[in-house]
Motif scaffolding. Structure first.
Motif, PDB file in Angstrom:
ATOM      1  N   MET A   1      21.852  25.612  47.695  1.00 36.78           N
ATOM      2  CA  MET A   1      23.393  25.884  48.634  1.00 36.78           C
ATOM      3  C   MET A   1      23.492  25.452  47.825  1.00 36.78           C
ATOM      4  SD  MET A   1      23.743  26.304  53.044  1.00 36.78           S
ATOM      5  CE  MET A   1      25.769  25.850  52.949  1.00 36.78           C
ATOM      6  N   SER A   2      24.969  25.850  48.344  1.00 38.36           N
ATOM      7  CA  SER A   2      25.976  24.805  47.444  1.00 38.36           C
ATOM      8  C   SER A   2      26.432  23.508  48.506  1.00 38.36           C
ATOM      9  CB  SER A   2      27.833  26.130  47.333  1.00 38.36           C
ATOM     10  OG  SER A   2      28.522  25.507  46.763  1.00 38.36           O
ATOM     11  N   ALA A   3      26.696  22.379  47.657  1.00 37.57           N
ATOM     12  CA  ALA A   3      27.463  21.531  48.589  1.00 37.57           C
ATOM     13  C   ALA A   3      28.416  21.624  49.456  1.00 37.57           C
ATOM     14  CB  ALA A   3      27.528  20.157  47.575  1.00 37.57           C
ATOM     15  N   SER A   4      29.344  22.321  48.742  1.00 39.08           N
ATOM     16  CA  SER A   4      30.541  22.790  49.502  1.00 39.08           C
ATOM     17  C   SER A   4      31.119  23.556  49.302  1.00 39.08           C
ATOM     18  CB  SER A   4      32.134  21.399  49.897  1.00 39.08           C
ATOM     19  OG  SER A   4      31.892  21.762  47.745  1.00 39.08           O
ATOM     20  N   PRO A   5      31.446  25.152  50.310  1.00 36.37           N
ATOM     21  CA  PRO A   5      31.647  26.318  49.992  1.00 36.37           C
ATOM     22  C   PRO A   5      32.057  26.515  48.755  1.00 36.37           C
ATOM     23  CG  PRO A   5      31.814  25.421  52.627  1.00 36.37           C
ATOM     24  CD  PRO A   5      31.792  24.256  52.092  1.00 36.37           C
ATOM     25  N   THR A   6      31.079  27.612  48.360  1.00 36.85           N
ATOM     26  CA  THR A   6      32.375  27.919  46.996  1.00 36.85           C
ATOM     27  C   THR A   6      32.882  30.137  46.968  1.00 36.85           C
ATOM     28  OG1 THR A   6      30.408  28.184  46.107  1.00 36.85           O
ATOM     29  CG2 THR A   6      32.241  26.506  45.718  1.00 36.85           C
ATOM     30  N   SER A   7      33.591  30.053  46.932  1.00 39.87           N
ATOM     31  CA  SER A   7      33.761  31.524  47.091  1.00 39.87           C
ATOM     32  C   SER A   7      34.330  32.244  44.878  1.00 39.87           C
ATOM     33  CB  SER A   7      35.057  32.028  47.617  1.00 39.87           C
ATOM     34  OG  SER A   7      35.509  33.222  47.627  1.00 39.87           O
ATOM     35  N   PHE A   8      35.451  33.147  45.155  1.00 38.20           N
ATOM     36  CA  PHE A   8      36.161  34.413  44.210  1.00 38.20           C
ATOM     37  C   PHE A   8      37.709  33.089  43.834  1.00 38.20           C
ATOM     38  CE2 PHE A   8      33.275  36.960  46.361  1.00 38.20           C
ATOM     39  CZ  PHE A   8      32.493  37.628  44.976  1.00 38.20           C
ATOM     40  N   PHE A   9      37.526  32.695  42.604  1.00 36.40           N
ATOM     41  CA  PHE A   9      38.769  32.517  42.008  1.00 36.40           C
ATOM     42  C   PHE A   9      38.927  32.968  40.906  1.00 36.40           C
ATOM     43  CE2 PHE A   9      35.254  30.851  39.353  1.00 36.40           C
ATOM     44  CZ  PHE A   9      35.657  29.857  38.675  1.00 36.40           C
ATOM     45  N   TRP A  10      38.406  34.441  40.777  1.00 40.37           N
ATOM     46  CA  TRP A  10      39.098  34.642  39.371  1.00 40.37           C
ATOM     47  C   TRP A  10      38.557  36.616  39.742  1.00 40.37           C
ATOM     48  CZ3 TRP A  10      43.115  33.880  36.013  1.00 40.37           C
ATOM     49  CH2 TRP A  10      42.855  34.538  34.895  1.00 40.37           C
ATOM     50  N   TYR A  11      39.339  37.374  38.547  1.00 38.23           N
ATOM     51  CA  TYR A  11      39.199  38.091  39.063  1.00 38.23           C
ATOM     52  C   TYR A  11      38.958  39.379  37.286  1.00 38.23           C
ATOM     53  CZ  TYR A  11      39.635  36.883  43.517  1.00 38.23           C
ATOM     54  OH  TYR A  11      39.373  35.976  44.670  1.00 38.23           O
ATOM     55  N   GLU A  12      38.323  40.670  37.293  1.00 39.15           N
ATOM     56  CA  GLU A  12      38.399  40.830  36.135  1.00 39.15           C
ATOM     57  C   GLU A  12      37.957  42.540  36.047  1.00 39.15           C
ATOM     58  OE1 GLU A  12      37.026  38.386  32.701  1.00 39.15           O
ATOM     59  OE2 GLU A  12      34.793  39.857  32.326  1.00 39.15           O
ATOM     60  N   LEU A  13      38.936  42.873  35.610  1.00 40.23           N
ATOM     61  CA  LEU A  13      39.091  44.656  35.401  1.00 40.23           C
ATOM     62  C   LEU A  13      38.474  44.970  34.146  1.00 40.23           C
ATOM     63  CD1 LEU A  13      39.292  47.658  36.221  1.00 40.23           C
ATOM     64  CD2 LEU A  13      42.195  47.208  35.197  1.00 40.23           C
ATOM     65  N   MET A  14      36.981  45.875  34.053  1.00 40.35           N
ATOM     66  CA  MET A  14      36.648  46.099  32.894  1.00 40.35           C
ATOM     67  C   MET A  14      37.054  47.741  33.231  1.00 40.35           C
ATOM     68  SD  MET A  14      33.081  44.746  32.351  1.00 40.35           S
ATOM     69  CE  MET A  14      32.216  45.565  33.631  1.00 40.35           C
ATOM     70  N   THR A  15      37.642  48.362  31.107  1.00 40.54           N
ATOM     71  CA  THR A  15      38.493  49.580  32.004  1.00 40.54           C
ATOM     72  C   THR A  15      38.820  50.311  30.368  1.00 40.54           C
ATOM     73  OG1 THR A  15      40.231  51.015  32.334  1.00 40.54           O
ATOM     74  CG2 THR A  15      40.579  49.226  31.379  1.00 40.54           C
ATOM     75  N   THR A  16      39.028  51.681  30.457  1.00 40.39           N
ATOM     76  CA  THR A  16      38.475  52.436  29.659  1.00 40.39           C
ATOM     77  C   THR A  16      40.005  52.436  28.794  1.00 40.39           C
ATOM     78  OG1 THR A  16      38.826  53.995  31.022  1.00 40.39           O
ATOM     79  CG2 THR A  16      36.976  54.185  30.392  1.00 40.39           C
ATOM     80  N   ASP A  17      41.106  51.753  29.277  1.00 33.32           N
ATOM     81  CA  ASP A  17      41.879  51.823  28.237  1.00 33.32           C
ATOM     82  C   ASP A  17      43.068  50.904  28.906  1.00 33.32           C
ATOM     83  OD1 ASP A  17      45.255  52.295  27.282  1.00 33.32           O
ATOM     84  OD2 ASP A  17      44.052  54.604  27.706  1.00 33.32           O
TER      85      ASP A  17
END
Length: 264
Positions: A1-17
């Motif tokens: 388990m992480s020593a302190s809470p961690t979460s999403f911090f970057w987001y990525e779109l994989m697309t066709t165009d």
């Protein structure tokens, strides 16, 4: 388990165009696109809210296309040690799709999946951490929603790996329980068992916008599809769930006033 809470911090779109997706989200969310990388590297566009990057847009890799992968948003969860975090995911019943790999000048990342098969990424970034963004900041992600098979087991997994804790739970009748979760003091998302009409489990991300009606019209005007809403949710916010023109699911969230009317 992480020593302190961690979460999403970057987001990525994989697309066709890529170019069409850049234009769509620029118009709908208000992001500012910026090309990243140099010659010899795959095309990648960073989408900025003001001067701060929120996520990236890239072509679906060939190996993902060949395996039937469709356009989709994916999230990166912060890891202080990508190798240890990746091993922890596998030990807890998840899967490793791509082992830890270095991205020069960015950090060390891996592609993994939770025990229900939902893909996400881990990233150990180079350089100092950025300060948190105030809740509700336009253009940033305001909510994280997991549609899964057996949300209790999913919560146990994410709690064990990233320190997430339970917040309020809402009984939605035939749709089951909607469990809010926190990575620190405040809730950052919710999880629930997916409805039958959703074919596979996945993470959905809600982008902050100032006003839901205007944003919904921008989705339609720019070739997107509205799947549900706009609707008001507990706490007063307004949401709408959508598909972009290439078929990737996303959602928008906007504040609501005390009377429950939509902001203009």
């Amino acid at each position: 388990m992480s020593a302190s809470p961690t979460s999403f911090f970057w987001y990525e779109l994989m697309t066709t165009d890529m170019k069409a997706a850049e234009a769509f989200y620029t118009a709908v969310v208000g992001w500012r696109p910026e090309t990243w990388g140099g010659s010899g590297t795959p095309s990648y566009t960073v989408m900025n809210a003001g001067e701060r990057g929120v996520g990236g847009i890239m072509d679906i890799p060939d190996e993902v296309r060949q395996s039937g992968g469709q356009p989709a948003w994916l999230g990166y969860i912060y890891a202080s040690d990508a190798d240890a975090a990746t091993a922890g995911v596998e030990k807890a019943g998840g899967a490793i799709h791509r082992p830890p790999t270095d991205i020069p000048g960015v950090g060390r990342f891996s592609v993994v999946a939770d025990p229900q098969g939902v893909t996400f990424m881990l990233l150990q970034p180079d350089g100092p951490d950025q300060p948190p963004v105030p809740a509700g900041t336009p253009g940033h992600v305001g909510w994280h929603e997991l549609y899964t098979t057996g949300w209790q087991k999913a919560f146990d997994f994410y709690s064990s790996q990233f320190g997430w804790t339970k917040a309020d739970a809402m009984d939605m009748g035939e749709m089951g329980i909607y469990q809010l979760f926190a990575a620190g003091d405040e809730p950052i998302g919710g999880m629930m068992d997916k409805p039958e009409q959703i074919p596979v489990p996945f993470w959905q991300f809600y982008f902050n916008v100032p006003a839901i009606d205007a944003a919904t019209e921008r989705v339609k005007e720019n070739g997107g599809q509205v799947l549900m809403g706009p609707m008001q949710v507990p706490g007063g916010s307004w949401i709408v769930q959508c598909l972009d023109p290439q078929g990737a699911a996303f959602a928008l969230v906007a504040p609501g006033d005390a009377s429950g009317s939509k902001m203009v």
